[in-house]
Scaffold this motif. Structure first.
Motif, mmCIF file in Angstrom:
data_model
loop_
_atom_site.group_PDB
_atom_site.id
_atom_site.type_symbol
_atom_site.label_atom_id
_atom_site.label_comp_id
_atom_site.label_asym_id
_atom_site.label_seq_id
_atom_site.Cartn_x
_atom_site.Cartn_y
_atom_site.Cartn_z
ATOM 1 N N MET A 1 0.853 -1.188 0.000
ATOM 2 C CA MET A 1 0.000 0.000 0.000
ATOM 3 C C MET A 1 0.884 1.232 0.000
ATOM 4 S SD MET A 1 -2.838 1.035 2.828
ATOM 5 C CE MET A 1 -1.626 0.854 4.103
ATOM 6 N N LYS A 2 0.967 1.897 -1.159
ATOM 7 C CA LYS A 2 1.729 3.127 -1.246
ATOM 8 C C LYS A 2 0.863 4.217 -0.616
ATOM 9 C CE LYS A 2 4.628 0.985 -4.083
ATOM 10 N NZ LYS A 2 4.038 -0.319 -4.219
ATOM 11 N N VAL A 399 -5.659 -7.520 -7.667
ATOM 12 C CA VAL A 399 -4.662 -8.465 -8.165
ATOM 13 C C VAL A 399 -3.430 -7.782 -8.745
ATOM 14 C CG1 VAL A 399 -6.333 -10.282 -8.567
ATOM 15 C CG2 VAL A 399 -5.866 -8.638 -10.382
ATOM 16 N N TRP A 400 -3.534 -6.503 -9.126
ATOM 17 C CA TRP A 400 -2.366 -5.828 -9.687
ATOM 18 C C TRP A 400 -1.347 -5.439 -8.618
ATOM 19 C CZ3 TRP A 400 -2.368 -1.291 -7.190
ATOM 20 C CH2 TRP A 400 -3.600 -0.704 -6.860
ATOM 21 N N ALA A 401 -1.706 -5.555 -7.345
ATOM 22 C CA ALA A 401 -0.784 -5.211 -6.258
ATOM 23 C C ALA A 401 -0.160 -6.492 -5.721
ATOM 24 C CB ALA A 401 -1.525 -4.479 -5.152
ATOM 25 N N LEU A 402 1.157 -6.618 -5.816
ATOM 26 C CA LEU A 402 1.847 -7.830 -5.383
ATOM 27 C C LEU A 402 1.846 -8.001 -3.868
ATOM 28 C CD1 LEU A 402 4.927 -7.910 -7.798
ATOM 29 C CD2 LEU A 402 2.696 -9.026 -8.030
ATOM 30 N N SER A 403 1.461 -6.960 -3.150
ATOM 31 C CA SER A 403 1.413 -7.063 -1.689
ATOM 32 C C SER A 403 0.424 -8.125 -1.232
ATOM 33 C CB SER A 403 1.069 -5.703 -1.070
ATOM 34 O OG SER A 403 -0.068 -5.148 -1.711
ATOM 35 N N PRO A 405 -0.362 -11.358 -2.383
ATOM 36 C CA PRO A 405 0.199 -12.688 -2.179
ATOM 37 C C PRO A 405 1.520 -12.729 -1.427
ATOM 38 C CG PRO A 405 0.113 -12.124 -4.539
ATOM 39 C CD PRO A 405 -0.362 -10.943 -3.775
ATOM 40 N N PHE A 406 2.204 -11.562 -1.253
ATOM 41 C CA PHE A 406 3.585 -11.625 -0.785
ATOM 42 C C PHE A 406 3.914 -10.797 0.463
ATOM 43 C CE2 PHE A 406 3.979 -12.673 -5.352
ATOM 44 C CZ PHE A 406 4.579 -13.912 -5.229
ATOM 45 N N GLU A 407 3.066 -9.877 0.899
ATOM 46 C CA GLU A 407 3.451 -9.042 2.048
ATOM 47 C C GLU A 407 3.034 -9.741 3.343
ATOM 48 O OE1 GLU A 407 4.076 -4.383 3.156
ATOM 49 O OE2 GLU A 407 3.028 -4.939 1.327
ATOM 50 N N HIS A 408 3.847 -10.691 3.738
ATOM 51 C CA HIS A 408 3.468 -11.641 4.785
ATOM 52 C C HIS A 408 3.699 -11.127 6.192
ATOM 53 C CE1 HIS A 408 4.011 -15.143 1.693
ATOM 54 N NE2 HIS A 408 2.961 -14.382 1.436
ATOM 55 N N HIS A 409 4.414 -10.033 6.360
ATOM 56 C CA HIS A 409 4.650 -9.558 7.728
ATOM 57 C C HIS A 409 3.361 -9.195 8.444
ATOM 58 C CE1 HIS A 409 4.011 -5.222 6.916
ATOM 59 N NE2 HIS A 409 4.663 -5.402 5.780
ATOM 60 N N ILE A 410 2.252 -9.040 7.710
ATOM 61 C CA ILE A 410 0.977 -8.716 8.334
ATOM 62 C C ILE A 410 0.602 -9.722 9.417
ATOM 63 C CG2 ILE A 410 -0.258 -9.884 6.440
ATOM 64 C CD1 ILE A 410 -1.592 -6.872 8.406
ATOM 65 N N SER A 411 0.927 -11.000 9.206
ATOM 66 C CA SER A 411 0.565 -12.012 10.205
ATOM 67 C C SER A 411 1.310 -11.789 11.510
ATOM 68 C CB SER A 411 0.849 -13.417 9.655
ATOM 69 O OG SER A 411 -0.005 -13.690 8.556
ATOM 70 N N ALA A 412 2.593 -11.434 11.411
ATOM 71 C CA ALA A 412 3.366 -11.136 12.620
ATOM 72 C C ALA A 412 2.901 -9.842 13.270
ATOM 73 C CB ALA A 412 4.852 -11.064 12.281
ATOM 74 N N ASP A 413 2.468 -8.880 12.475
ATOM 75 C CA ASP A 413 1.966 -7.621 13.025
ATOM 76 C C ASP A 413 0.719 -7.861 13.874
ATOM 77 O OD1 ASP A 413 3.967 -6.498 11.428
ATOM 78 O OD2 ASP A 413 2.574 -6.064 9.786
ATOM 79 N N ILE A 414 -0.154 -8.727 13.383
ATOM 80 C CA ILE A 414 -1.380 -9.046 14.119
ATOM 81 C C ILE A 414 -1.044 -9.814 15.397
ATOM 82 C CG2 ILE A 414 -3.494 -10.430 14.002
ATOM 83 C CD1 ILE A 414 -3.487 -9.672 10.940
ATOM 84 N N ALA A 415 -0.103 -10.735 15.303
ATOM 85 C CA ALA A 415 0.317 -11.472 16.496
ATOM 86 C C ALA A 415 0.915 -10.535 17.541
ATOM 87 C CB ALA A 415 1.333 -12.541 16.101
ATOM 88 N N ASP A 467 8.841 -1.888 3.184
ATOM 89 C CA ASP A 467 9.084 -0.912 2.125
ATOM 90 C C ASP A 467 8.537 -1.533 0.843
ATOM 91 O OD1 ASP A 467 10.099 0.556 0.011
ATOM 92 O OD2 ASP A 467 12.142 -0.179 0.265
ATOM 93 N N GLU A 468 7.353 -1.145 0.456
ATOM 94 C CA GLU A 468 6.650 -1.872 -0.604
ATOM 95 C C GLU A 468 7.234 -1.701 -1.993
ATOM 96 O OE1 GLU A 468 2.653 -0.650 0.045
ATOM 97 O OE2 GLU A 468 2.436 -1.892 1.829
ATOM 98 N N TRP A 469 8.210 -0.825 -2.123
ATOM 99 C CA TRP A 469 8.905 -0.742 -3.404
ATOM 100 C C TRP A 469 9.858 -1.927 -3.577
ATOM 101 C CZ3 TRP A 469 6.743 2.516 -6.583
ATOM 102 C CH2 TRP A 469 6.103 3.656 -6.077
ATOM 103 N N ALA A 470 10.166 -2.603 -2.488
ATOM 104 C CA ALA A 470 11.040 -3.779 -2.547
ATOM 105 C C ALA A 470 10.163 -5.018 -2.679
ATOM 106 C CB ALA A 470 11.916 -3.850 -1.303
ATOM 107 N N GLU A 471 9.980 -5.461 -3.917
ATOM 108 C CA GLU A 471 9.079 -6.572 -4.205
ATOM 109 C C GLU A 471 9.855 -7.847 -4.489
ATOM 110 O OE1 GLU A 471 5.317 -4.139 -6.163
ATOM 111 O OE2 GLU A 471 6.890 -4.903 -7.496
#
Length: 531
Positions: A1-2, A399-403, A405-415, A467-471
């Motif tokens: 999310m930019k 679907v055009w945002a790669l975040s 399928p791939f921005e997985h830190h969200i699970s740790a943030d919720i934990a 840093d969502e520019w790093a895909e």
């Protein structure tokens, strides 16, 4: 999310705010072409202001999502605009062209938005609206007209259906009792796919004794709009005040929203204006018992009050709703819930209002099963929370945002939020019943997510970084550090609950790398070279 996260907290800048008052944001030079609106909200309903007289820009109802518009994913719905009105004086309908001296003010202490304006030399007008804090689905608007010359006014409450809604039905009912006449302006419609039913109902509140109130006339304009109105003559020097009370609810909150909207409006009307304001103000006074006070810097104090106001007005205790980056201030970010909630918004609420913070983490607990299905679909164990979440807990990222399928830190943030909730509240019952399932299942996700390539090489590859520019990078520092903390806290929770330590979680936590440059500075990810 930019993102531009601070838009949530500083959308008020469009009002040219003054820092002279720690509680009130005022504007007296309003340019409609550079106007973003400010929100009066109660954690369930958000009413977004407009520069046009007697208009509101949006009415947003928490929890109402459907698939339409951008991205083929669920989006926040524009609700019924139940506070739109018009006022005519001697046959002239007031608008931005024939009125002047427009001033607007948000009183953050009691979540009241006030507009003042004048109609030539004939009259001055003031109206204030509230999303009532003690009644989550109910709004109130007070209008006062002061006549400088003899005049006749006609005031209307206009119920408008947003364009995205369909299958509109409009009703007007009058319920006569010996002590009261209830006039109900009601509308119902389906969401774009038919998934939800949204309903709203309004009534006038008059100060006159029963039998002396103005006569109400109902008019049907078209299928998407109808109104009720009344007229009254005023002599020079007289003031007249009336109110509109209204409720809006959807099938996301109630099995019978049409009848419930009318019931809630009847309840509020018969509570009476003074009692409504008394309990609304008391509820906000109670919220502000937790505050941050700054001496010697009025601008900083107003800024902090604005931040706290928006956090508390966009959320409430006793629900399982969470916060979007834009809260209830409109349809921005589709109303979706991101990591912003747990990392940036949750901590302040947790310390100042743990009962509200509990609602935010309850939102995640209720969607744990969807997160487990998401992990399964990606070949992992445990719970993998979606990057963007709406009502169901499935992935809602376009679907055009790669975040997605791939921005997985969200699970740790919720934990982390779940662990912090326990640390602050020390609620072991909650930890056992709700915190532990989140912590243990996200820990299981990371144990299955790592690639075990040897000591200090339990790598987490192919992620979108914070840093969502790093895909599609490997061993992102934030992701890896968050995963390590998730695994550590899960074992700490196990110890508190008298459960055995999970040796595999400890092994994985120990061997997830956080990469550094030769001088010890953290390396953002494996391919990062300091650029």
């Amino acid at each position: 999310m930019k993102r531009c996260l601070l838009l949530l907290l500083f959308a008020i800048s469009a009002l040219n705010s003054s820092a002279q008052d720690p509680w009130k944001i005022s504007a007296d030079q309003i340019d409609p072409n550079h106007y973003f609106g400010i929100t009066a909200a109660n954690g369930m309903i958000g009413i977004v202001s407009s520069p046009q007289p007697f208009k509101v820009k949006n009415v947003v109802l928490a929890g109402t999502f459907d698939t339409y518009g951008r991205g083929r994913v669920s989006n926040f719905l524009n609700g019924f605009n139940l506070l739109n009105m018009y006022l005519e004086i001697d046959g002239n309908r007031l608008d931005e062209k024939n009125t002047g001296n427009l001033q607007q003010q948000l009183d953050m202490k009691h979540a009241a938005f006030t507009t003042q304006l004048s109609f030539g030399k004939k009259a001055s007008i003031k109206y204030t609206y509230y999303a009532l804090r003690h009644l989550p689905f109910t709004v109130l608007m007070d209008v006062t007209i002061t006549a400088n010359e003899n005049l006749k006014l006609t005031a209307a409450s206009v119920m408008e259906t947003p364009d995205a809604l369909r299958d509109v039905e409009n009703y007007y009912n009058e319920i006569d009792r010996p002590h009261v006449t209830l006039s109900l302006l009601t509308s119902t419609a389906k969401s774009p796919t038919g998934k939800l039913q949204l309903c709203a109902s309004n009534s006038f509140l008059f100060g006159e004794q029963h039998g002396l109130e103005p006569k109400i006339i109902h008019e049907m304009w078209d299928n998407n709009s109808h109104l009720m109105k009344f007229s009254k003559a005023l002599k020079a020097g007289e003031s007249y005040t009336y109110s509109v009370i209204g409720s809006t609810i959807s099938s996301a909150q109630h099995a019978d929203p049409l009848n419930e909207a009318e019931r809630m409006t009847i309840f509020a009307k018969l509570e009476g204006h003074d009692r409504l304001l008394k309990y609304h103000n008391a509820a906000w006074d109670d919220l502000w018992q937790s505050d941050i006070l700054i001496d010697g810097d009025p601008q900083a104090q107003q800024d902090v009050h604005s931040m706290l106001y928006h956090l508390t007005s966009f959320s409430r205790a006793g629900t399982s709703y969470s916060l979007s980056p834009m809260g209830l201030s409109g349809l921005g970010y589709n109303g979706h819930v991101f990591w912003d909630t747990e990392i940036w918004m949750f901590p302040a609420l947790l310390v100042l209002h743990p009962d509200i913070a509990k609602s935010l983490i309850e939102y995640r607990f209720e969607r744990l099963e969807a997160a487990k299905r998401n992990a399964f679909a990606h070949g992992f164990k445990g719970a993998m929370y979606p990057w963007e979440s709406a009502d169901s807990g499935v992935e809602e990222t376009p679907v055009w945002a790669l975040s997605g399928p791939f921005e997985h830190h969200i699970s740790a943030d919720i934990a982390l939020a779940a662990w912090n909730y326990f640390c602050v509240t020390q609620d072991k019952v909650w930890l056992k019943e709700k915190g532990w399932p989140i912590l243990s299942q996200t820990a299981e996700f990371w144990a299955s997510r790592v690639e075990r390539n040897g000591i200090n090489h339990y790598d987490i590859k192919n992620v979108v970084a914070a840093d969502e520019w790093a895909e599609n990078v490997d061993n992102n520092a934030f992701t890896n550090a968050a995963a390590k903390l998730n695994l550590k806290n899960a074992n700490l929770a196990a110890g508190i609950l008298g459960l055995p330590q999970n040796a595999d979680w400890a092994l994985v936590e120990k061997n997830i790398p956080v990469l550094t440059f030769p001088d010890g500075i953290t390396k953002e990810h494996a391919a990062y070279n300091g650029e």
